[in-house]
Structure formats: C-alpha cells, structure tokens
Design a protein around this motif. Structure first.
Motif, mmCIF file in Angstrom:
data_model
loop_
_atom_site.group_PDB
_atom_site.id
_atom_site.type_symbol
_atom_site.label_atom_id
_atom_site.label_comp_id
_atom_site.label_asym_id
_atom_site.label_seq_id
_atom_site.Cartn_x
_atom_site.Cartn_y
_atom_site.Cartn_z
ATOM 1 N N LYS A 120 -17.791 40.898 22.376
ATOM 2 C CA LYS A 120 -17.336 39.532 22.620
ATOM 3 C C LYS A 120 -17.862 39.041 23.962
ATOM 4 O O LYS A 120 -17.880 39.773 24.961
ATOM 5 C CB LYS A 120 -15.812 39.463 22.581
ATOM 6 C CG LYS A 120 -15.096 40.179 23.710
ATOM 7 C CD LYS A 120 -13.578 39.975 23.607
ATOM 8 C CE LYS A 120 -12.859 40.678 24.766
ATOM 9 N NZ LYS A 120 -11.399 40.476 24.683
ATOM 10 N N GLY A 121 -18.329 37.782 23.962
ATOM 11 C CA GLY A 121 -18.806 37.169 25.187
ATOM 12 C C GLY A 121 -20.121 37.702 25.695
ATOM 13 O O GLY A 121 -20.607 37.243 26.730
ATOM 14 N N VAL A 122 -20.711 38.670 24.989
ATOM 15 C CA VAL A 122 -21.976 39.268 25.427
ATOM 16 C C VAL A 122 -23.056 39.073 24.364
ATOM 17 O O VAL A 122 -24.156 38.589 24.654
ATOM 18 C CB VAL A 122 -21.799 40.770 25.734
ATOM 19 C CG1 VAL A 122 -23.162 41.401 26.055
ATOM 20 C CG2 VAL A 122 -20.818 40.970 26.873
ATOM 21 N N THR A 123 -22.736 39.447 23.138
ATOM 22 C CA THR A 123 -23.726 39.373 22.066
ATOM 23 C C THR A 123 -23.913 37.930 21.600
ATOM 24 O O THR A 123 -22.938 37.264 21.192
ATOM 25 C CB THR A 123 -23.309 40.240 20.865
ATOM 26 O OG1 THR A 123 -23.071 41.582 21.309
ATOM 27 C CG2 THR A 123 -24.381 40.213 19.785
ATOM 28 N N VAL A 124 -25.142 37.459 21.694
ATOM 29 C CA VAL A 124 -25.476 36.129 21.173
ATOM 30 C C VAL A 124 -25.713 36.259 19.667
ATOM 31 O O VAL A 124 -26.634 36.947 19.220
ATOM 32 C CB VAL A 124 -26.723 35.543 21.865
ATOM 33 C CG1 VAL A 124 -27.102 34.211 21.239
ATOM 34 C CG2 VAL A 124 -26.475 35.378 23.355
ATOM 35 N N LEU A 125 -24.868 35.604 18.890
ATOM 36 C CA LEU A 125 -24.998 35.666 17.434
ATOM 37 C C LEU A 125 -26.073 34.713 16.926
ATOM 38 O O LEU A 125 -26.654 34.935 15.856
ATOM 39 C CB LEU A 125 -23.664 35.312 16.776
ATOM 40 C CG LEU A 125 -22.475 36.200 17.164
ATOM 41 C CD1 LEU A 125 -21.208 35.726 16.463
ATOM 42 C CD2 LEU A 125 -22.762 37.657 16.820
ATOM 43 N N GLY A 126 -26.316 33.636 17.669
ATOM 44 C CA GLY A 126 -27.313 32.658 17.264
ATOM 45 C C GLY A 126 -27.196 31.411 18.123
ATOM 46 O O GLY A 126 -26.434 31.380 19.107
ATOM 47 N N THR A 127 -27.947 30.384 17.743
ATOM 48 C CA THR A 127 -27.911 29.105 18.465
ATOM 49 C C THR A 127 -27.589 27.983 17.493
ATOM 50 O O THR A 127 -27.882 28.073 16.294
ATOM 51 C CB THR A 127 -29.254 28.827 19.142
ATOM 52 O OG1 THR A 127 -30.301 28.860 18.158
ATOM 53 C CG2 THR A 127 -29.541 29.863 20.223
ATOM 54 N N ILE A 128 -26.986 26.902 17.999
ATOM 55 C CA ILE A 128 -26.587 25.770 17.154
ATOM 56 C C ILE A 128 -27.802 25.206 16.418
ATOM 57 O O ILE A 128 -28.825 24.902 17.022
ATOM 58 C CB ILE A 128 -25.927 24.668 17.990
ATOM 59 C CG1 ILE A 128 -24.682 25.201 18.702
ATOM 60 C CG2 ILE A 128 -25.577 23.468 17.126
ATOM 61 C CD1 ILE A 128 -23.549 25.596 17.776
ATOM 62 N N TYR A 129 -27.675 25.084 15.120
ATOM 63 C CA TYR A 129 -28.773 24.590 14.284
ATOM 64 C C TYR A 129 -29.072 23.131 14.620
ATOM 65 O O TYR A 129 -28.164 22.326 14.838
ATOM 66 C CB TYR A 129 -28.409 24.725 12.808
ATOM 67 C CG TYR A 129 -29.589 24.667 11.867
ATOM 68 C CD1 TYR A 129 -30.214 25.832 11.441
ATOM 69 C CD2 TYR A 129 -30.095 23.449 11.419
ATOM 70 C CE1 TYR A 129 -31.304 25.795 10.580
ATOM 71 C CE2 TYR A 129 -31.181 23.396 10.564
ATOM 72 C CZ TYR A 129 -31.783 24.573 10.146
ATOM 73 O OH TYR A 129 -32.856 24.521 9.312
ATOM 74 N N SER A 130 -30.343 22.768 14.649
ATOM 75 C CA SER A 130 -30.762 21.416 15.011
ATOM 76 C C SER A 130 -30.132 20.377 14.084
ATOM 77 O O SER A 130 -30.166 20.504 12.853
ATOM 78 C CB SER A 130 -32.289 21.310 14.931
ATOM 79 O OG SER A 130 -32.716 19.992 15.207
ATOM 80 N N GLY A 131 -29.533 19.389 14.723
ATOM 81 C CA GLY A 131 -28.911 18.312 13.965
ATOM 82 C C GLY A 131 -27.455 18.523 13.640
ATOM 83 O O GLY A 131 -26.783 17.600 13.132
ATOM 84 N N GLN A 132 -26.894 19.700 13.908
ATOM 85 C CA GLN A 132 -25.502 19.991 13.573
ATOM 86 C C GLN A 132 -24.546 19.627 14.706
ATOM 87 O O GLN A 132 -23.482 19.068 14.474
ATOM 88 C CB GLN A 132 -25.353 21.464 13.205
ATOM 89 C CG GLN A 132 -26.046 21.846 11.920
ATOM 90 C CD GLN A 132 -25.549 21.047 10.735
ATOM 91 O OE1 GLN A 132 -24.349 21.003 10.462
ATOM 92 N NE2 GLN A 132 -26.467 20.388 10.051
#
Length: 783
Positions: A120-132
C-alpha cells in the motif's frame, strides 16, 4: 425536533449493525491520508448501458496520467486490459478471509502480473486512463475464499472503507420534483387528493462539495413517513424507521428501475421511486428491490404531513415536509382505451368506431372526441358514455350533424377516452382519421393500419399513444380523391377488418422489433392473401428486416418466407443514426423524392435492405454501403405473389416514415407511392391486342411537380376527348387535349409556363371527358 435527532441516530446505529465489513484502507492517490472529493457515489444511477445499472463503486477524481497506488497490502489477483475499462484487482487476506479491491479506468502498470505482491502506498498499480479523469474503486464484502467474487459494498461506509473521509454537506431534497402517481402508472395524483396505492417519486442528491461535479450524485439513505397534520406524532412508517433504501451493498441491476424512474433518472439527475422495495434491510440481504407502494387505505381520510428524508454516510441529514390529503373518493381514472378502428362506413360522412373494452369493473362507457384541425387542437365531443356504453364495443354515428357538438367544417380526426362510474376520464387513445364527404362518393378505398405499439424502454417513442396515423392521412388526402379509414393491426389480426375491402393499404410499424414483432404469423397470412388478391400495399418500418430476416428467440418459421417472397427484400444491415435521409432512385417512379426522417422521434436503426425476387430499389439512403453503392431504403414490386395470377403491387420502406418532421417529406413519399399504384400495367399484360378495355386516366407524374408534369390516359372507344386543368375554384387554367381520338394509350404534358396566368403553389385538378367517360384527379404544384 428531538425526535428527529433520535431517528437519525437510529439510522446510523442500524447502518453500522448492518455492515459486518469494517476493513479500513487509505486512499489510492496522493496524499494517501487526506480526504478527497467524490465524483460518483456508490449505487447512484448509471444510464451508460442500454438498460441502466447501479454504480458499483466510488469515483475519485484524479487528473489523467496520475499514478494510482494500492490501498492495502496484498497480491495482484487479475489484470484486465480493455481500453478505458482496464483495471487491476488486488486481493488481501484479513483474519482468514479475503478482501478484493478493484481499480478501474487505469492503464495497468506493465511490470505487474497476477500473483505479484503489492504494498500500500508504494506499488503503482497504473495511471489514470486518458479521458477518464478519475479512478473507479470497487470494494467487495469479505469472502471466505481467495477466488470468491462477493457482493460489491459501499467504500464510503462510516465504519470502514476509504479513510479518512470528511463530508459536511447534507443531501439535497429537490422539493419541486415531488410527484405522486397512481401505483404502476403514469397517472399523476394531486397532493390534496391521494387515494388507493401511490408511488412517491422525488429527486435526491448526495453532495460532498460546492462544485457541480460534487452535487449530482446518488444518496445513501432515503425514506419517508407520515405524520399527523400538526407533526406531533408519526401515524405511518414503512419498514424499519421508514428507511426504504440504505445502500450498504449493491442491489441487482435488474431492479435498477425499481429504484430509479426509468426514462426520467439520468447520470446527473437521480430520481427515486421512494415507495418501492421491502425496506433497506431486506434489499441489503437479498439484493432484490420489489415493486411496492404507499397504501393510503391504511389511514383514515384526512389531512397529514408527509416527511421525506435522506442521509449520507457521515450522518448529514435532510428532511422535507409536504401537506397531503387522503381521500376515500375514487379519483383514479381508467386506463386509456384501445381504438381498434375508425371507419367511413357509408362513403360519405358517417363515423363507425370499434374499440376494445376496458378491463376495469367500474367502466361506465366511453367518450369520442374529434377535431377539424390538422394541428390536433380544439377537441369537441362527438359521443359520450350515454351512447358508447360499457355494454357495446362498436358504434356508428350516421352523420356529423348527429355529433353532440356538431362540427362547423369536415371532421377528420378522432380519439377515444374511457369513463368510470365516478366520471373519471382516462387518457386518450391513439388518434385515428377517416375521410369526410358531404354526399356519397364512389372513390377508391384506402386503409391506414397502425402497427406501432412499441413505446418506452429502448424504443424511440416514449408515450403509450400517438397520432402518427394523421400524418399518413394528411398526405393521402392531399394526393387525391380517396375514401380513407383507419385501423389498429389488432383489428386486422382478429378479423374485424378485411384488407380485401380496400384498394390501398398503408401499414406502418414504427420501430417495432423482435420483442413486439413487426408482423406475426396471422398478420403475415392476411397480408400475403391481400397481395395475392391484387392489392396495393405500402409498408413502413425500421426494424422489419432485423425482426423477420434473421433468427432470434421470437422467430417463427414463416418469417423469412414472408419477408423475402412478399416484401421481396433481404436484410443487409441494422442501420445507424446517420441514415436519416432517403432519396428517390434516378429512373424510377420515385425519382425526385426526398424524405428526411428521425425527426418526430429518433430513428437510430433503420434497416439497409436489398431487393430480391423481381423487386427494384426505389429509395436510397444518402449513406454509402461501400465505395460504389448507397445503402438501400425502399423497394417496389409489381407482379404475381405466391401462386396467384393476380397482379399486386408492394412498396416497402425500411425506415419509419412517420418520423419525418416535415409534411412536405411525407407528401412527397405518399405521392410517389400512390403514383406507383396508379401506373397502368403494361399493354402486353393488360390487353394483348393493344386496344384498352377501359377508359382510364392515371395520376400525373411527377407529383408534386414544378414546372411540368405528365398524364397517361387510355381510350377504349373512338370519339372526342378533352383534358382540361382547373384551379380549386373551378376556373379553367389550360386545355391539354381537345380532339378526336382512336382507341389506344396516350400521354400528355402540362407545362405551367404555358398557362394563361402565372400559377402559385397549390392544388389543381385535371379532368378527362369523353362521350362515355368522365373522371377527375388532383395534382399539386410546389414551387
């Protein structure tokens, strides 16, 4: 108001007790331990799917491209790659059970795979999809097994979920949206006249900020109760403490329209049916929201105060009182009646109506209204319940001067209402039309068949009744002298109306499709018989091919046979909203016609079709099917149907012609249709010797016209022949023919430039006179 605070406290206690999952976790975006704004709440309404659904998570606003972190330590359970709906699901073991959190609308971190540990707070699961512009966080109830997909729960619950979360804004109760409707109907009841079973409908909004995106969300708790008139005592409270909804967990999506008003609620306007369901506890336990109501018979007639309340997950509470009056009087009207047929029974000005009797036991009778206005305003009474009693279902009025309110000019348009013993009047039936002549005439007969029953849901037309019949009637009447009657498709199906009594049949089905069936087997048989008898049939509908020319759960064995051998068509494509204009094919009788449709109601799936079995294309969409050909919108056929030797004619338009918002478009179409029906069969087919059997004057073509038009005529005997043109006042405009003719087939042109005076747009007449034959036809000049 101490009692109100006590009730509010009870809501919170009840909510806490109902929520066994108290796992708390940090926010998935920076800063992790700071409360965020919410773009979308749990279980608010979503209209982003055809049938609508409950929002199964919480939307947390975050700029596109920003990182999203794990909110709990755990293991990557699954990664879904599906464009903007891509997600990462993480499972976490807690006291021998499993918590699943899903992070939706992100571009998954390519370095992750299923089974990998996350922090938690360390692992980046992903980035916000463009347009969302947000991450959609889905929380699920603790499950016994790692692979169990338990029910979705509210991630903003007060004793668990996202932490910390602060919200000082109470829900908004939109008092001006409050409606009382008779249970299960669209009939509105006044607040000072509630009786029987009642639906309470109102818009409720959760808010967690002052900006617009924080204000159009669904609420957490909603309910109602009834107080005495001075608000000192609760006299009725449904379920537990009046709480109808408390969205701890997500109900079944199939029941979404038992919570939100179908066709009214939207993504940004959560309108609730406050009376449905068997209480919040039952809904949370089962996921089921049953239809329900406020039964006014539980209270004595009199004046009361209705309290509507709403509360969010942070104990912010709103309520609103509305004075109501409960009455034991019958204020509930009957359902609208079904008008089966409106007939010109004597070829003059009589009116014969046939209707389907209402099922309500207290029906007294019916009222027939008419108008002389094509705008369908200023309705007058033709007959009432004293004539149209509950003991009959058909009635003939010999002439319009027998109407209760006699008309001052010809009456064409009619609608029916039902009346009960308390004189409550129903909503009106469909509007139907019939011709009106001052004396008996000997004109061809035409029948307009209304097969458009579909409304609401995924259909394009939202109301249970309509007046589309009048659009066809107006164009047909403008075309020429015809005796027009109207009927519902049920009247044909049930044998009340015989198609073979009519030279022309216009049958429209709107956007009826697989669920409603465009033509059932009985209707197919009736139409096949009509065409085999030499009838002239025009059919209009946007989903006929989609229904009849492919296999689906409601298909019948006869469907494809009827579609391909009687409608002479093959279905190619289901269509789309860009296909909203049809034009006549050059070199056919329909050349010059332009029909814009999808205006009076959306026409989103007009079929693309091909002609087969001898038919020809007469209308094209203005959208290309491929690089070399347009999508096809209309076909026509003249010849034999089935094993019959009779010559029948059929025109099929694969769009809802009545959806045109332009009378000129409808007139253009119907004119071409009737011109096609009036074209004489070729000389070889009609008389092998080349000598006409009968005198005949065909409809001019093109019609409407500008500046010139042609008329074909046949002469069966030698003699003086005259063809002259007149205006509506009877003034002679031009002489086209005035000479001796031998038997044969002829054609003459009327060029308005050759008339003695300049002609304006309008209706004109042309008359053929011989020693043995006289006939007149109508034509339209459109400049």
């Amino acid at each position: 108001m101490k009692k109100l605070y006590l009730i509010s406290f009870l809501f919170i206690v009840q909510s806490i007790l109902a929520q066994a999952d108290s796992i708390k976790y940090q926010w998935p975006d920076l800063p992790f331990n700071q409360s965020k704004g919410i773009n979308g709440t749990f279980c608010e309404y979503r209209d982003t799917s055809p049938e609508g659904h409950f929002h199964n998570g919480t939307d947390i606003g975050e700029p596109d491209g920003n990182p999203i972190y794990a909110s709990l330590d755990g293991v990557v359970h699954y990664i879904g790659n599906s464009g903007s709906n891509s997600y990462v699901r993480v499972r976490t073991q807690v006291d021998g059970k499993w918590k699943h959190l899903t992070y939706l609308h992100i571009v998954p971190n390519p370095s992750l795979s299923a089974g990998m540990p996350v922090t938690k707070g360390v692992t980046v699961l992903g980035t916000i999809y463009s347009g969302q512009g947000h991450v959609h966080l889905i929380d699920r109830e603790l499950a016994a097994n790692a692979t169990d997909y338990s029910v979705e729960i509210n991630s903003l619950r007060n004793n668990g979920g996202l932490n910390p979360y602060f919200d000082n804004y109470p829900p908004i109760i939109h008092e001006n949206t409050l409606q009382f409707k008779l249970y299960g109907t669209e009939f509105n009841l006044p607040s000072n006249g509630l009786s029987d079973k009642v639906d309470i409908i109102i818009k409720l909004e959760e808010q967690n900020g002052s900006d617009g995106i924080s204000r159009n969300n669904g609420t957490f708790i909603a309910g109602y109760r009834i107080w005495n008139n001075d608000k000192t005592e609760i006299v009725y409270e449904p379920d537990v403490n009046g709480v109808k909804y408390r969205f701890d967990s997500k109900p079944l999506d199939s029941d979404v329209h038992n919570v939100f008003v179908k066709g009214v609620a939207t993504l940004s306007s959560p309108v609730y049916i406050l009376t449905n369901g068997d209480g919040a506890d039952y809904i949370n336990q089962t996921g089921i929201v049953n239809p329900n109501y406020f039964d006014t018979s539980l209270l004595e007639p009199g004046e009361y105060q209705l309290e509507i309340f709403s509360e969010d997950t942070r104990e912010n509470y709103s309520n609103h009182f509305v004075p109501i009056t409960i009455t034991d009087e019958d204020v509930v009207p009957p359902s609208e009646p079904v008008l089966l047929a409106l007939l010109n029974a004597d070829n003059a000005n009589s009116v014969k109506i046939i209707w389907e009797s209402n099922a309500e036991p207290d029906i007294m009778g019916y009222r027939l209204y008419y108008t002389v206005n094509a705008t369908l305003t200023d309705w007058k009474l033709a007959a009432d319940e004293n004539q149209l009693t509950n003991l009959i279902n058909e009635y003939t009025i010999e002439s319009t001067d027998k109407f209760i309110v006699p008309p001052s000019s010809p009456a064409y348009f009619f609608k029916l209402a039902a009346v009960d013993s308390s004189l409550n009047e129903s909503k009106f039936s469909d509007v139907y039309s019939r011709s009106n002549y001052n004396s008996v005439v000997d004109y061809p007969k035409a029948l307009i068949v209304d097969g458009f029953d579909r409304f609401g849901g995924s259909g394009s037309w939202s109301l249970p009744t309509h007046s589309f019949n009048t659009t066809y009637f107006g164009a047909l009447t403008m075309y020429g002298n015809t005796i027009v009657s109207s009927a519902a498709n049920e009247a044909v199906e049930e044998g009340i109306i015989d198609l073979n009594d009519y030279q022309y049949v216009i049958w429209f089905v709107g956007d009826e499709s697989t669920n409603y069936r465009t033509f059932n087997t009985i209707e197919q048989s009736k139409l096949a018989s009509y065409l085999e008898s030499g009838g002239n049939l025009f059919v209009s509908g946007s989903e006929i091919g989609w229904d009849l020319d492919r296999n689906h759960s409601s298909s019948e064995p006869s469907d494809t046979l009827f579609y391909r051998h009687y409608l002479k068509a093959k279905h190619i494509y289901d269509g789309n909203g860009t296909m909203n204009r049809a034009v006549g094919v050059e070199g056919t009788n329909f050349e010059g016609a332009t029909i814009n449709f999808g205006q009076s109601y959306p026409e989103d799936f007009p079929d693309d079709i091909d002609p087969i079995n001898g038919a020809e294309t007469v209308l094209n969409y203005t959208v290309m099917r491929n690089a070399t050909e347009f999508r096809k919108a209309g076909i026509a056929f003249t010849g034999n149907f089935g094993e019959s030797e009779n010559i029948g004619r059929m025109i099929y338009c694969s769009f809802g012609a009545e959806s045109t918002g332009s009378f000129a478009s409808m007139l253009s179409l119907i004119t071409k249709v009737m011109d096609y029906f009036s074209i004489p069969v070729s000389v070889e087919e009609k008389e092998l010797t080349g000598i006409p059997v009968n005198f005949e004057l065909s409809q001019n073509y093109p019609n409407p016209f500008n500046p010139s038009t042609n008329m074909k005529y046949s002469i069966a005997g030698k003699g003086l022949v005259s063809i002259k043109v007149y205006d509506v006042l009877g003034n002679e405009i031009a002489t086209l023919v005035n000479e001796q003719k031998t038997p044969g087939y002829y054609e003459v042109q009327f060029d308005t430039k050759s008339a003695r005076i300049g002609l304006s747009s309008g209706v004109y007449f042309y008359r053929l006179i011989t020693d043995d034959f006289v006939t007149t036809k109508k034509m339209i000049l459109l400049k």
